[in-house]
Design a protein around this motif. Structure first.
Motif, PDB file in Angstrom:
ATOM      1  N   GLY A  26      79.261  51.905  -9.350  1.00  0.00           N
ATOM      2  CA  GLY A  26      78.846  52.351  -8.022  1.00  0.00           C
ATOM      3  C   GLY A  26      78.689  51.212  -7.024  1.00  0.00           C
ATOM      4  O   GLY A  26      79.301  50.147  -7.146  1.00  0.00           O
ATOM      5  N   TYR A  27      77.833  51.442  -6.055  1.00  0.00           N
ATOM      6  CA  TYR A  27      77.631  50.531  -4.928  1.00  0.00           C
ATOM      7  C   TYR A  27      77.254  49.115  -5.375  1.00  0.00           C
ATOM      8  O   TYR A  27      77.857  48.135  -4.915  1.00  0.00           O
ATOM      9  N   GLN A  83      82.437  41.934  -5.351  1.00  0.00           N
ATOM     10  CA  GLN A  83      82.880  41.311  -4.097  1.00  0.00           C
ATOM     11  C   GLN A  83      82.173  39.997  -3.787  1.00  0.00           C
ATOM     12  O   GLN A  83      82.594  39.272  -2.882  1.00  0.00           O
ATOM     13  N   ASN A  84      81.136  39.665  -4.522  1.00  0.00           N
ATOM     14  CA  ASN A  84      80.360  38.449  -4.259  1.00  0.00           C
ATOM     15  C   ASN A  84      81.205  37.203  -4.564  1.00  0.00           C
ATOM     16  O   ASN A  84      81.544  36.951  -5.722  1.00  0.00           O
ATOM     17  N   PRO A  85      81.522  36.404  -3.564  1.00  0.00           N
ATOM     18  CA  PRO A  85      82.358  35.226  -3.800  1.00  0.00           C
ATOM     19  C   PRO A  85      81.630  34.116  -4.562  1.00  0.00           C
ATOM     20  O   PRO A  85      82.273  33.188  -5.050  1.00  0.00           O
ATOM     21  N   ILE A  95      84.675  39.274 -14.263  1.00  0.00           N
ATOM     22  CA  ILE A  95      84.475  40.658 -14.663  1.00  0.00           C
ATOM     23  C   ILE A  95      85.759  41.142 -15.321  1.00  0.00           C
ATOM     24  O   ILE A  95      86.810  41.190 -14.686  1.00  0.00           O
ATOM     25  N   VAL A  96      85.672  41.491 -16.607  1.00  0.00           N
ATOM     26  CA  VAL A  96      86.863  41.898 -17.352  1.00  0.00           C
ATOM     27  C   VAL A  96      86.961  43.411 -17.530  1.00  0.00           C
ATOM     28  O   VAL A  96      88.026  43.931 -17.853  1.00  0.00           O
ATOM     29  N   ALA A  97      85.845  44.123 -17.334  1.00  0.00           N
ATOM     30  CA  ALA A  97      85.835  45.584 -17.441  1.00  0.00           C
ATOM     31  C   ALA A  97      84.535  46.088 -16.822  1.00  0.00           C
ATOM     32  O   ALA A  97      83.596  45.317 -16.593  1.00  0.00           O
ATOM     33  N   VAL A  98      84.499  47.404 -16.571  1.00  0.00           N
ATOM     34  CA  VAL A  98      83.303  48.039 -16.027  1.00  0.00           C
ATOM     35  C   VAL A  98      82.990  49.257 -16.881  1.00  0.00           C
ATOM     36  O   VAL A  98      83.838  50.141 -17.065  1.00  0.00           O
ATOM     37  N   LEU A  99      81.778  49.277 -17.425  1.00  0.00           N
ATOM     38  CA  LEU A  99      81.287  50.434 -18.173  1.00  0.00           C
ATOM     39  C   LEU A  99      80.703  51.442 -17.195  1.00  0.00           C
ATOM     40  O   LEU A  99      80.074  51.059 -16.208  1.00  0.00           O
ATOM     41  N   ASP A 100      80.872  52.718 -17.491  1.00  0.00           N
ATOM     42  CA  ASP A 100      80.230  53.748 -16.684  1.00  0.00           C
ATOM     43  C   ASP A 100      80.089  55.003 -17.534  1.00  0.00           C
ATOM     44  O   ASP A 100      80.842  55.193 -18.493  1.00  0.00           O
TER      45      ASP A 100
END
Length: 87
Positions: free
Chosen positions: A10-11, A18-20, A26-31
């Protein structure tokens, strides 16, 4: 650079991605939203379910990027996953 899996598409997860200044890859996103499984959070960053994390990404630390972090921590502990932190 450390490889991590975000927990939460999410947000907050998007802001973290997006944080430079972030110091991890980040290799994957769990949800937990099943309708997102098999899609991409970003180019080359799949959205996965917990079983896929256990099978393929277990060596990666988890960064929890969800307001429901207490529920997520309970779930992770029930699966004996302790390599996490809350963003």
């Amino acid at each position: 650079m450390e490889n991590v899996v975000l927990y939460g598409a999410g947000y907050v997860g998007k802001k973290c991605y997006q944080n430079p200044c972030r110091r991890f890859k980040i290799v994957a996103v769990l949800d937990r939203n099943e309708t997102l499984y098999g899609t991409e959070f970003a180019p080359d960053v799949p959205i996965i379910e917990i079983d896929e994390y256990i099978a393929k990404y277990r060596a990666c630390n988890i960064v929890i990027t969800s307001y429901k972090y207490e529920e997520i921590i309970k779930q992770l502990k029930s699966l004996h996953i302790y390599n996490y932190r809350v963003a």
